[in-house]
Write a protein that holds these residues in place. Structure first.
Motif: not given
Length: 450
Positions: A37, A43, A169, A173-176, A179, A181, A409-411
């Protein structure tokens, strides 16, 4: 007022393998879903180095010892042990965790080992990940390797961390990773998580392992936005979706009836095979781990498209106390949540396997972190732990998230959680004000409360 705690209460902190270890390509480790990812185009950061805990764990444990921690919860990277998720054991990867556990025991810090914290070996992800039922047997084999190797040294085990997060997720949501949905896939993955957990609990018992095994869930207390019947119904549905869909299989070997029927009707999922529910019912955990951060307040969504999670909508509480990331600080929710679980399913031992809050830490001129907001957050939640104990709810331990600043993670690296500060340019460590306070509190084992 003086709030005292049992002498054998376990105070500690927690991390996860991908978020702290770094050393992504060191000593034969395989690639994980999160490695994949973070190396997609555009990224901004990755976990290739992170805090470099893999090479600095002795220094980190020394700092945990200074904080007087009695326990440390960490996860093992499946791909360090089995680079392809199956097949030959990577001896150097296993040696790292061997050394980590020995260092903890030498410092009188109880290891709490989590088998899986989101980092699926990429080779298995490419076969379908948790959607592929065959990968459950690979997880069981991986668990057997660790059970055999750490028998008698590790007494606290968690099977899976926050399956709800990976399901919602990663598959809704497809954020992790991966990915996706797709509601049908999401519900099937949730069921496979439950089966994987149950098989490993069964294995733990069959191997006559010492100690306790449980799971770390992240249920949310859900409040209706008003006394309107439609908001109350929305809150019930939200609790089933976020929380009880994962609690009920662990505690009672079943799924919430209303939501299960709705999912079967709308998505024809999850598909249950003969023997599945019997396996879930027979897999009795020794404890339930709770990762608690916030509550959610929901209202009926008049613009729903019909999917199960948009029949309700989240609302912000007027005068609520929110972080920069929009997470409400609501300590009372911890007591409410544990009370509800006990009322619904009976008495069980709880561990608060994660509790903490991410902030933009402000550094002083001398480099110190005076993180009063985090310190207050921890204090307020410890008060709720004491309230639980006072009212007969069996809480056995509490883990601050997190032991050390890490990749959130994504933060990314801006959102800081640690009791220990990391300068991500130099990787130098130092204990924050919250860590200094926690050290004294653990030594005293009581808190003065106004």
């Amino acid at each position: 007022m003086k709030l005292e705690f049992p002498k054998d209460f376990l105070w500690g902190s927690a991390t996860a393998s991908y978020q702290v270890e770094g050393a992504v390509h060191q000593d034969g480790k395989g690639i994980t879903s999160w490695d994949e990812y973070y190396h997609m185009p555009n990224r901004e950061y990755n976990g290739d180095i992170s805090t470099d805990h893999y090479n600095r764990f002795k220094e980190d444990i020394k700092l945990m010892k200074q904080i007087n921690q009695k326990t440390y919860r960490f996860s093992v990277s499946w791909a360090r042990i089995l680079p392809n998720g199956k097949g030959e054991i990577n001896k150097k990867g296993l040696q790292f965790y061997d050394d980590l556990v020995e260092e903890l025991l030498e410092n009188n810090i109880e290891p709490n080992l989590t088998l899986y914290h989101w980092d699926m070996p990429q080779t298995l992800m490419e076969t379908g990940g948790w959607l592929n039922r065959e990968n459950i047997s690979h997880f069981e084999n991986y668990a057997k390797i660790l059970f055999s190797h750490f028998r008698g040294r590790v007494k606290l085990w968690s099977t899976i961390n926050e399956p709800a997060s990976e399901v919602i997720e990663g598959y809704i949501q497809g954020t992790h990773p991966p990915l996706r949905k797709n509601y049908s896939e999401a519900l099937q993955v949730a069921h496979h998580f439950n089966l994987a957990h149950a098989k490993v609990v069964k294995l733990f018992k069959e191997m006559n392992m010492e100690g306790k095994i449980g799971i770390a869930l992240n249920p949310l207390p859900i409040h209706p936005a008003s006394d309107k019947e439609e908001d109350k119904v929305a809150a019930e549905k939200a609790y089933a979706f976020h929380s009880d869909w994962y609690i009920a299989p662990i505690m009672a070997g079943k799924y919430p009836e209303k939501m299960f029927k709705e999912c079967q009707r709308k998505y024809k999922s999850p598909r249950i095979q003969p023997g599945d529910m019997e396996l879930l019912r027979d897999a009795k955990v020794d404890y339930l781990g709770i990762n608690y951060y916030m509550r959610k307040v929901v209202a009926h969504n008049p613009d729903s498209t019909g999917n199960i999670d948009d029949t309700f909508k989240y609302v912000r509480v007027k005068d609520g106390n929110y972080t920069d990331w929009g997470w409400e600080i609501y300590p009372e929710g911890l007591y409410e949540l544990l009370s509800k679980i006990q009322d619904d399913y009976g008495e069980i031992d709880f561990y608060i396997t994660e509790n903490g809050m991410g902030f933009y830490d402000k550094e002083q001129e001398n480099g110190e972190i005076i993180d009063n907001d985090r310190l207050d957050y921890i204090k307020q939640h410890i008060i709720q732990v004491h309230r639980c104990l006072k009212d007969g709810i069996s809480v056995k331990g509490y883990y601050v998230w997190s032991a050390i600043d890490l990749l959130s993670w994504t933060s990314g690296f801006e959102k800081r959680y640690g009791l220990i500060k990391v300068d991500f340019k130099t990787l130098e460590r130092s204990i924050k004000k919250s860590g200094v306070w926690y050290a004294k509190f653990i030594a005293d084992n009581f808190m003065e409360c106004n």
